[in-house]
Design a protein around this motif. Structure first.
Motif, short mmCIF file in Angstrom:
data_model
loop_
_atom_site.label_atom_id
_atom_site.label_comp_id
_atom_site.label_asym_id
_atom_site.label_seq_id
_atom_site.Cartn_x
_atom_site.Cartn_y
_atom_site.Cartn_z
N ALA A 66 -17.05 -30.38 -38.31
CA ALA A 66 -18.12 -29.46 -37.93
C ALA A 66 -19.37 -30.30 -37.77
O ALA A 66 -19.90 -30.79 -38.76
CB ALA A 66 -18.32 -28.43 -39.03
N VAL A 67 -19.82 -30.51 -36.53
CA VAL A 67 -20.96 -31.43 -36.36
C VAL A 67 -22.22 -30.75 -35.82
O VAL A 67 -23.30 -31.29 -35.96
CB VAL A 67 -20.61 -32.64 -35.45
N ALA A 68 -22.05 -29.61 -35.17
CA ALA A 68 -23.25 -28.94 -34.65
C ALA A 68 -23.01 -27.44 -34.81
O ALA A 68 -22.06 -26.90 -34.25
CB ALA A 68 -23.48 -29.29 -33.19
N SER A 69 -23.88 -26.79 -35.59
CA SER A 69 -23.57 -25.44 -36.02
C SER A 69 -23.75 -24.42 -34.90
O SER A 69 -24.37 -24.69 -33.87
CB SER A 69 -24.40 -25.08 -37.24
N GLY A 70 -23.18 -23.24 -35.12
CA GLY A 70 -23.26 -22.16 -34.15
C GLY A 70 -21.87 -21.70 -33.76
O GLY A 70 -20.88 -22.40 -33.98
N ASP A 87 -7.06 -13.35 -31.82
CA ASP A 87 -6.69 -11.93 -31.81
C ASP A 87 -7.94 -11.07 -32.06
O ASP A 87 -9.02 -11.60 -32.29
CB ASP A 87 -5.56 -11.65 -32.83
N GLU A 88 -7.73 -9.75 -32.02
CA GLU A 88 -8.87 -8.82 -32.12
C GLU A 88 -9.66 -9.00 -33.41
O GLU A 88 -10.89 -8.93 -33.43
CB GLU A 88 -8.35 -7.37 -32.04
N VAL A 89 -8.93 -9.25 -34.51
CA VAL A 89 -9.61 -9.36 -35.82
C VAL A 89 -10.57 -10.56 -35.79
O VAL A 89 -11.74 -10.46 -36.19
CB VAL A 89 -8.55 -9.55 -36.94
N ILE A 90 -10.06 -11.69 -35.29
CA ILE A 90 -10.91 -12.89 -35.26
C ILE A 90 -12.10 -12.67 -34.33
O ILE A 90 -13.24 -12.97 -34.66
CB ILE A 90 -10.08 -14.12 -34.81
N LEU A 91 -11.79 -12.11 -33.14
CA LEU A 91 -12.87 -11.90 -32.17
C LEU A 91 -13.95 -11.01 -32.73
O LEU A 91 -15.15 -11.31 -32.64
CB LEU A 91 -12.30 -11.26 -30.91
N SER A 92 -13.54 -9.89 -33.35
CA SER A 92 -14.60 -8.98 -33.81
C SER A 92 -15.35 -9.60 -34.98
O SER A 92 -16.57 -9.41 -35.09
CB SER A 92 -14.06 -7.58 -34.12
N HIS A 93 -14.67 -10.40 -35.80
CA HIS A 93 -15.38 -11.08 -36.89
C HIS A 93 -16.48 -11.99 -36.31
O HIS A 93 -17.63 -11.95 -36.73
CB HIS A 93 -14.40 -11.90 -37.73
N TYR A 94 -16.10 -12.77 -35.29
CA TYR A 94 -17.09 -13.72 -34.76
C TYR A 94 -18.18 -13.05 -33.93
O TYR A 94 -19.32 -13.52 -33.91
CB TYR A 94 -16.39 -14.85 -34.00
N HIS A 95 -17.85 -11.94 -33.29
CA HIS A 95 -18.93 -11.20 -32.60
C HIS A 95 -19.94 -10.73 -33.65
O HIS A 95 -21.15 -10.78 -33.43
CB HIS A 95 -18.36 -10.02 -31.81
N VAL A 100 -20.50 -12.17 -36.56
CA VAL A 100 -21.26 -13.35 -37.05
C VAL A 100 -22.39 -13.66 -36.08
O VAL A 100 -23.52 -13.95 -36.48
CB VAL A 100 -20.33 -14.57 -37.22
N GLN A 101 -22.09 -13.58 -34.78
CA GLN A 101 -23.14 -13.87 -33.78
C GLN A 101 -24.28 -12.87 -33.90
O GLN A 101 -25.45 -13.24 -33.87
CB GLN A 101 -22.56 -13.80 -32.38
N ARG A 102 -23.94 -11.58 -34.06
CA ARG A 102 -25.01 -10.56 -34.18
C ARG A 102 -25.84 -10.81 -35.44
O ARG A 102 -27.06 -10.73 -35.42
CB ARG A 102 -24.39 -9.15 -34.21
N ASP A 103 -25.13 -11.15 -36.54
CA ASP A 103 -25.84 -11.40 -37.81
C ASP A 103 -26.80 -12.57 -37.67
O ASP A 103 -27.90 -12.56 -38.22
CB ASP A 103 -24.85 -11.70 -38.95
N VAL A 121 -12.54 -19.33 -29.46
CA VAL A 121 -13.69 -19.15 -30.36
C VAL A 121 -13.91 -20.48 -31.04
O VAL A 121 -12.96 -21.10 -31.54
CB VAL A 121 -13.41 -18.06 -31.43
N LEU A 122 -15.16 -20.93 -31.06
CA LEU A 122 -15.46 -22.23 -31.68
C LEU A 122 -16.48 -21.98 -32.80
O LEU A 122 -17.53 -21.39 -32.57
CB LEU A 122 -16.05 -23.12 -30.59
N ASP A 123 -16.11 -22.39 -33.99
CA ASP A 123 -17.00 -22.21 -35.14
C ASP A 123 -17.55 -23.58 -35.54
O ASP A 123 -16.89 -24.37 -36.22
CB ASP A 123 -16.21 -21.58 -36.29
N GLY A 124 -18.77 -23.86 -35.07
CA GLY A 124 -19.37 -25.17 -35.32
C GLY A 124 -19.86 -25.34 -36.75
O GLY A 124 -20.24 -26.43 -37.15
#
Ligand code: PEP
Ligand code: MG
Length: 584
Positions: free
Chosen positions: A9-13, A239-247, A249-252, A226-229
């Motif tokens: 993990a070298v650049a966050s986001g 899958d849907e669970v991962i996608l909605s989790h990361y959406h 995280v982005q909103r948060d 999906v890339l978790d920096g």
């Protein structure tokens, strides 16, 4: 089916989009003989290629500096500096002359020699510098073969919005070009957390995961990704669970960034009304300006190794010019200049410090003030530069890695000599220049009273203090799980430092990374810390936690935790402190 891959993990986001597999145009280096009469022409061809590569990188660096900022441009400039390295140039020319071979081939042979030396290095930071050299050499070779010169990939589309580029590796220059195309994220098979590409990705704000093994073979063109920096994770076909989790995280993240803006204008005070001083760590003009904009009380740590690491001249004049530039930007805010902290994780290019490479265990060897006290002539140049800078603005001098109180006395006597020399030359300085010491060595922390007597202030370098206390190399991810501020031994030692400093009426700050990590803010407040110095990008986050903390409450929970004999498995100290805040 979802495929999860891991890397550094070298650049966050978080980036969500589709993949694009970047295929590098293959570069075949042919070997052929030239005639003796053509040697001059061949060397000229080599020089032209170096010049063309330099022009390309210079233009790119200027563009990036204009659009993104000086630090990003400077990273490209390090490659320009490598192009000017005379040792590679001379060795390549010599080989062309002696073996009558073509320039690309001679350059390739030199590269292989250099890389074999780099591979043998123990230090991962130095090893990763080898990557930089191959990237620069490859650019020159491309210029000579004329193969896709200036176009590193065969197939990069014009617009890369919502696209994550998957590459075998990336040079900083290539990354800068991808950034201009709007790339959403980066995954590479090679490259470590210390590489310039990693540093650039972070300053450009491009989420990046490097060192994902077989990424180009395992990921398919155009598939959702999906890339978790922050965690160094890559999910292909999520899958849907991962996608909605990361959406989510982005909103948060967006909400969090907005909420930080609200604390910008607030005074930096805890809920119980205690004023906390926020200072910044920084050297570059952008960092200083950002810090001023966010209302810091001063620069708590101005590192001075960069001149040496970049191999620049480090005489009194050059150093003074750097300090004066910072002072001008700070416009009256105090500047804490740390004397040279070379060695261990901060190796220098400079031949002046060739003792550095001789240490079998650099972190325990001749580094920082130990090294400076070996070469007092060089050290005095820096002390004179700091003194001269202090004539015009509030400047403080900070000594890293103190082990024995004798070192403080030695620095004091060198400062006296430097003052006398300046008097003789009629040069002005602040006769009361405050002298501070960094507490990074556990024995010095335990004997802090002995240092306090002869110092005006203390700054705790937790990055090193933790590595020495826990016997866990700060740069080695394999022991990162042991590198923990919540270790009861570390907590007790920090409490001892802050309490002793208070009893000795000496100001104490923390300038290690934990000061800028909001997860630890409550713990540091509970331990008695009232001065934090951190990278400017962290100031608002930490300030927000400070304004939401009632110090007596967290201090009471900490005392309870320290006095409890049972090991609390179910809840960490940090969770306990957060809970104590919420239950009132
Ligand atoms: C530290 O050790 O905490 C520190 C601030 O110094 P550096 O990271 O430069 O070693
Ligand atoms: Mg340190």
């Amino acid at each position: 089916m979802t495929l999860a891959l891991t890397g550094h993990a070298v650049a966050s986001g978080i980036a969500i989009g589709r993949t694009h597999l970047a295929k590098r145009s293959e570069l075949q280096i042919a070997e052929y003989r030239i005639e003796r009469k053509d040697v001059g022409k061949e060397i000229a061809r080599y020089h032209q290629a170096v010049d063309a590569a330099r022009r390309q990188l210079d233009e790119l660096s200027q563009r990036i500096t204009r659009n993104v900022g000086i630090p990003a441009g400077e990273i490209i400039q390090t490659h320009v500096l490598m192009l000017g390295d005379d040792s590679i140039k001379e060795a390549t020319e010599k080989q062309i002359r002696s073996e009558l071979c073509n320039a690309e081939w001679a350059l390739q042979s030199q590269l292989e020699l250099i890389l074999s030396e780099f591979r043998a290095m123990d230090d991962p930071y130095i090893r990763s510098r080898g990557e930089d050299i191959s990237q620069v050499v490859r650019l020159v070779q491309r210029k000579m073969t004329q193969k896709s010169a200036g176009k590193p990939f065969e197939n990069i589309p014009g617009r890369l919005a919502e696209t994550m580029v998957i590459a075998a590796d990336l040079t900083p220059g290539e990354l800068a070009i991808l950034h201009e195309h709007g790339v959403a994220g980066i995954v590479t098979e090679h490259g470590g957390p210390h590489s310039h590409t990693a540093i650039l990705a972070s300053s450009l704000g491009i989420p990046a995961v490097l060192g994902v093994r077989l990424a180009q073979s395992l990921l398919r063109e155009g598939e959702p990704l999906v890339l978790d920096g922050d965690l160094g994770l890559v999910y292909a076909d999520p899958d849907e669970v991962i996608l909605s989790h990361y959406h989510q995280v982005q909103r948060d993240t967006v909400r969090f960034r907005k909420s930080l803006e609200k604390v910008r204008e607030l005074p930096c005070r805890s809920m119980d009304g205690e004023s906390i001083s926020l200072q910044a760590n920084g050297e570059r003009q952008e960092e200083l300006l950002q810090a001023i904009d966010l209302g810091v009380t001063g620069i708590g740590l101005y590192r001075t190794e960069f001149l040496h690491i970049q191999g620049m001249a480090s005489d009194e004049k050059t150093q003074l010019a750097e300090y004066m530039a910072a002072i001008k930007t700070l416009n009256g805010l105090p500047l804490t200049i740390r004397t040279l902290d070379l060695g261990a994780d901060k190796p220098a290019d400079s031949a002046d410090f060739d003792q550095l490479s001789r240490s079998a265990n650099p972190a325990l060897g001749l580094r920082a003030v130990r090294l400076c006290l070996r070469d007092t002539d060089q050290f005095k140049q820096q002390l004179r530069a700091i003194l001269r800078a202090s004539a015009t603005a509030p400047v403080r001098c900070l000594i890293p890695m103190l082990t024995s109180a004798r070192e403080v006395m030695m620095v004091r006597s060198l400062l006296d000599e430097a003052r006398e020399e300046l008097d003789e030359s009629g040069l002005a300085y602040d006769p009361n220049l405050p002298l501070g010491g960094m507490i990074e060595v556990p024995a010095a922390a335990l004997a802090i009273e002995e240092f306090s007597e002869n110092l005006d202030f203390i700054s705790v370098g937790t990055n090193d203090l933790l590595q020495y206390m826990l016997a866990a190399d700060r740069a080695d991810e394999q022991v990162a799980h042991l590198y923990d501020l919540q270790h009861p031994g570390v907590v007790r030692l920090l409490r001892h430092i802050f309490r002793s400093a208070e009893a000795s009426h000496i100001p104490v700050a923390v300038c290690g990374e934990v000061a800028g990590d909001r997860r630890y803010t409550r713990l540091l407040l509970a331990l008695g810390l009232r001065e934090f110095s951190m990278h400017p990008s962290r100031l608002l986050e930490v300030k927000q936690v400070i304004t939401e903390t009632h110090i007596p409450r967290v201090a009471a929970s900490l005392s309870q935790w320290l006095s409890s004999t049972e090991c609390q498995h179910d809840i960490s100290l940090l969770q306990l402190l957060d809970q104590s805040q919420q239950t009132h």
